[in-house]
Enzyme design. Structure first.
Site, short mmCIF file in Angstrom:
data_model
loop_
_atom_site.label_atom_id
_atom_site.label_comp_id
_atom_site.label_asym_id
_atom_site.label_seq_id
_atom_site.Cartn_x
_atom_site.Cartn_y
_atom_site.Cartn_z
N SER A 40 4.06 2.18 8.44
CA SER A 40 3.83 1.20 7.40
C SER A 40 5.12 0.92 6.66
O SER A 40 5.81 1.85 6.25
CB SER A 40 2.79 1.69 6.41
OG SER A 40 1.52 1.42 6.89
N ASP A 54 1.36 -7.71 2.30
CA ASP A 54 1.47 -6.26 2.07
C ASP A 54 2.94 -5.81 1.90
O ASP A 54 3.51 -5.17 2.76
CB ASP A 54 0.81 -5.52 3.23
CG ASP A 54 0.45 -4.08 2.87
OD1 ASP A 54 0.95 -3.58 1.85
OD2 ASP A 54 -0.33 -3.47 3.62
N HIS A 58 0.83 -1.22 0.00
CA HIS A 58 0.00 0.00 0.00
C HIS A 58 0.86 1.27 0.00
O HIS A 58 0.36 2.35 -0.30
CB HIS A 58 -1.05 -0.02 1.13
CG HIS A 58 -0.57 0.31 2.50
ND1 HIS A 58 -0.26 -0.64 3.45
CD2 HIS A 58 -0.39 1.50 3.12
CE1 HIS A 58 0.10 -0.04 4.57
NE2 HIS A 58 0.02 1.26 4.41
N1 ARG Z 1 -4.79 0.62 7.73
C1 ARG Z 1 -3.52 0.76 7.09
C2 ARG Z 1 -3.06 2.21 7.21
O1 ARG Z 1 -3.49 2.93 8.01
C3 ARG Z 1 -3.53 0.27 5.70
C4 ARG Z 1 -4.29 1.10 4.69
C5 ARG Z 1 -4.23 0.59 3.27
N2 ARG Z 1 -4.99 -0.64 3.08
C6 ARG Z 1 -6.31 -0.68 2.75
N3 ARG Z 1 -6.90 -1.83 2.68
N4 ARG Z 1 -7.02 0.40 2.53
O2 ARG Z 1 -2.59 2.92 6.41
N1 GLU Z 2 -1.21 1.41 7.65
C1 GLU Z 2 -0.57 2.43 8.41
C2 GLU Z 2 0.39 3.24 7.55
O1 GLU Z 2 0.19 3.40 6.38
C3 GLU Z 2 0.07 1.82 9.60
C4 GLU Z 2 -0.99 1.42 10.50
C5 GLU Z 2 -1.03 2.29 11.72
O2 GLU Z 2 -1.63 3.38 11.69
O3 GLU Z 2 -0.46 1.81 12.68
O4 GLU Z 2 1.34 3.81 8.03
#
Ligand code: ARG
Ligand code: GLU
Length: 709
Positions: A644, A220, A84
């Site tokens: 991330s 990921d 991502h």
């Molecule tokens: N929750 C993660 C973050 O805060 C991953 C976001 C991307 N993935 C998704 N399925 N939208 O960034």
């Molecule tokens: N998915 C998050 C990011 O893009 C990390 C998840 C979190 O917030 O801990 O950095």
């Protein structure tokens, strides 16, 4: 007596919360944590992690693309980050013939690695405490305005001076709300190329449905390479990869670039955030996402058109729901209040602590004032601007400033920008969705904001349309030219300053201008004013906490809020109990992917190739000793957005996996950390290598890595 007893009691209550895995530590000061880290199982030293004299792990961690973390895993500058995080680049390189999002991408030779103009990797070379220099001249008597001015001047002067002496990029960063300053030396890499990415149904497996959720099965990761002077970069350090996997209770640490946390806010602020603002945002987004879902389910084209919009809204939406619940279940407000009582008691004990007490006391009236403006901002951005036609009109309104005296070049520039905006807009625009979103959002916007404090356009719905929002929406979409790609193109192609009038009469532009004018005239300046007051109070309150906590809670070490600088956090591998009668294990396997598989649901499609490998149990050396293929695991590391792609490392500093998410039950850790439910989610490096090696056959990458079997 009773009071003293109460203080002791509340102190104890708070102490139970302060546990080892909380904290995002400044790597340059990691010596202070070394003993604790070693007691928890770490076998290396703080100097192995961060050293300015010798090569250390910090030389293998970068800020990737301005918002994520990446780590170097070979002496040829090979870099791992999340799928991502690489997503935009994978998408940019994709065409109909080469759809790397769907098919995956693997550069089988160095020559096939794809340039990504604009993509940067930034590496910290050194950081030095310069607090005294920046706060030189600042005293207790300095007013807030004077202080801000002095600090700014001192920063500019120092940066200018230091920049002359180094090839690295120099900057000054504020820690502890302006109570500490560090000078940072960063090396900036401008040539980062795309090397590999799994297909999205691996790299994004589970999609938005599983986002923030455990158990998780997302592969990921994506692969890049840093180049310097046109050649693969030779780093001072690269991570060794461990194929040993993790077990419950194992020590781990995460090294990366957390963006923002607010752990030292007063209870009033947390309350406003979690109980006033987030519920509104969540409610608005729920309504919008429901509309998206309804149309996305009906039509495959619409599903793709709204996939990215859905993901964008859905990420925060889900996270904030987790924050709201976490704060409630974990009694976050009550804990803050108990702490504040102890803090006030501490302030009472000496005269020179009165300013700290006043700072805490003064938050309440400012937050009370701020609420009105925050709400207005929230409705403007979350309700008003989520009507796509209004957001588009707000862009088009840039032409409003054009007169017959505007130089033609300037006009051409605006027009060419707007053509790009317009292309992107129409590519993914589905009018029935937007009409329904407009109807729903305008209803709630109008109902929620008082008549004397809302954009004029909402009052016009009352005046001209007798309060009938539907009638207004029909008029809006019936009359605007902005829903027609043909008309917009024609308008832009034939644009002359004399046409500005016509544009300004367009009902979508009228609505957008009304909302923007209201925001600029009645909200923005006031919001800023409140913010400045709050920041000044936070600085003093933080200073108070920095003095009080070591005295009252000597076992607790303070750490500064995340500010997009490099940090180390550590914790142990392990599952948790998210709610009554539910227990989560600490790892997932390929079996879980097969259990979730559903060829009819986009998020859960499994490719034939992965099936073949699964059926043959052809995992090679990447299998766990239990014989299965481990996919992801959780541990108690205190992470946030920006982490991330961060490396998660074992007791020896070897790479176990890539951090990519948190469990949503614990997302309140940005405001208050609770070790029983705050867990970070990582993809197991063995799954990553299995995919590179067995799935994609890109063995040249495996060969350049250093692997500890
Ligand atoms: N929750 C993660 C973050 O805060 C991953 C976001 C991307 N993935 C998704 N399925 N939208 O960034
Ligand atoms: N998915 C998050 C990011 O893009 C990390 C998840 C979190 O917030 O801990 O950095």
């Amino acid at each position: 007596m009773k009071k003293v007893f109460l203080t002791i009691l509340t102190s104890l209550l708070f102490v139970t919360v302060l546990r080892a895995d909380e904290g995002m530590w400044i790597p340059a000061l990691l010596q202070r944590n070394e003993a604790e880290m070693q007691a928890m199982g770490m076998k290396i030293t703080a100097d192995d992690i961060y050293s300015i004299n010798n090569s250390s792990m910090k030389d293998a961690v970068v800020l990737f693309g301005g918002g994520c973390t990446g780590e170097i895993v070979s002496d040829q500058g090979l870099l791992l980050t999340n799928h991502h995080c690489g997503f935009d680049w994978i998408q940019k390189h994709s065409t109909i013939e080469h759809d790397y999002l769907t098919e995956g991408f693997w550069a089988m030779t160095l020559e096939e690695e794809l340039e990504c103009p604009g993509l940067k990797a930034i590496m910290l070379k050194n950081m030095v405490d310069v607090t005294e220099k920046i706060l030189f001249n600042v005293s207790d008597e300095t007013t807030d305005e004077e202080r801000a001015k002095l600090v700014k001047e001192n920063i500019n002067k120092l940066v200018e001076e230091m920049q002359k002496e180094t090839e690295y990029k120099v900057s000054v960063e504020s820690f502890y709300q302006g109570n500490q300053y560090f000078l940072m030396y960063n090396e900036v890499f401008n040539d980062v190329r795309m090397v590999g990415a799994p297909p999205s149904n691996i790299g994004k497996f589970g999609g938005d449905t599983d986002n923030w959720v455990w158990p998780r099965h997302t592969g990921d990761f994506s692969i890049f390479r840093i180049y310097k002077d046109g050649k693969p970069y030779k780093p001072d350090y690269h991570f060794t990869i461990s194929l040993k996997g993790v077990e419950e209770g194992d020590f781990t640490f995460v090294f990366g670039y957390p963006a923002r946390t607010n752990e030292y806010l007063p209870a009033v602020a947390v309350n406003q955030e979690a109980n006033v603002i987030y519920p509104v945002v969540v409610d608005l987004r729920t309504q919008i996402l429901n509309i998206y879902n309804k149309y996305q389910e009906k039509d495959a084209k619409v599903r793709i058109q709204y996939a990215s919009k859905h993901a964008g809204l859905g990420n925060g939406w889900k996270k904030w729901m987790g924050v709201i619940e976490g704060i409630r279940n974990f009694k976050g407000i009550e804990k803050k209040e108990a702490f504040e009582q102890a803090y006030n008691d501490w302030c009472m004990h000496a005269r020179n602590r009165m300013k700290y007490m006043h700072a805490l006391r003064d938050f309440a009236p400012v937050y009370e004032e701020y609420e009105k403006y925050r709400m207005a901002t929230t409705y403007f951005t979350e309700a008003g601007l989520s009507i796509e036609i209004i957001e588009f009109a707000a862009n088009m309104a840039k032409l409003s400033g054009v007169t017959k005296d505007t130089p033609q070049e300037e006009i051409d520039k605006i027009i060419s920008e707007l053509k790009e905006v317009s292309n992107a807009f129409f590519k993914d625009y589905y009018q029935p969705i937007d009409e329904e979103v407009a109807l729903t959002m305008l209803e709630v916007y109008r109902a929620a904001q008082p008549e004397d404090f809302r954009p004029e356009i909402l009052n016009e719905i009352d005046k001209k349309f007798k309060g009938d929002v539907k009638a207004y929406v029909d008029y809006l979409f019936g009359k605007t030219m902005l829903t027609s790609e043909e008309k917009v193109n024609k308008f832009l192609d034939e644009f002359k300053p004399s046409k500005v009038k016509k544009l300004e009469k367009d009902p979508a532009v009228v609505a957008a201008n009304s909302m923007m004018d209201f925001y600029v005239e009645n909200v923005m300046a006031k919001s800023r004013e409140c913010n400045t007051k709050i920041n000044n109070l936070r600085r003093v309150y933080m200073e108070g906490q920095m003095k009080m906590i070591p005295e009252v809670y000597p076992e607790k070490r303070l750490y500064p809020d995340a500010n997009f600088t490099l940090r180390v956090t550590y914790g142990k591998v392990g599952g948790f109990k998210p709610k009554d009668a539910v227990t989560y294990g600490y790892f997932t396997t390929l079996d879980g992917i097969m259990q979730k598989e559903n060829p009819d649901i986009y998020d859960y499609v499994v490719t034939d190739r992965l099936h073949e490998l699964y059926d043959a149990k052809d995992y090679g050396r990447y299998a766990d000793k239990d014989g299965t293929m481990h996919v992801a695991f959780i541990a108690g590391n205190h992470t946030t957005g920006g982490n991330s792609g961060s490396p998660i490392l074992n007791a020896e500093g070897k790479l176990l996996g890539l951090n990519f998410d948190r469990t949503w039950e614990g997302t309140m850790s940005d405001l208050i950390y609770d070790p029983s439910i705050c867990k970070n989610i990582s993809v197991d490096i063995r799954y990553v290598l299995f995919l590179i090696d067995k799935y994609a056959g890109c063995t040249r990458l495996i060969e350049e890595m250093t692997i500890d079997e």
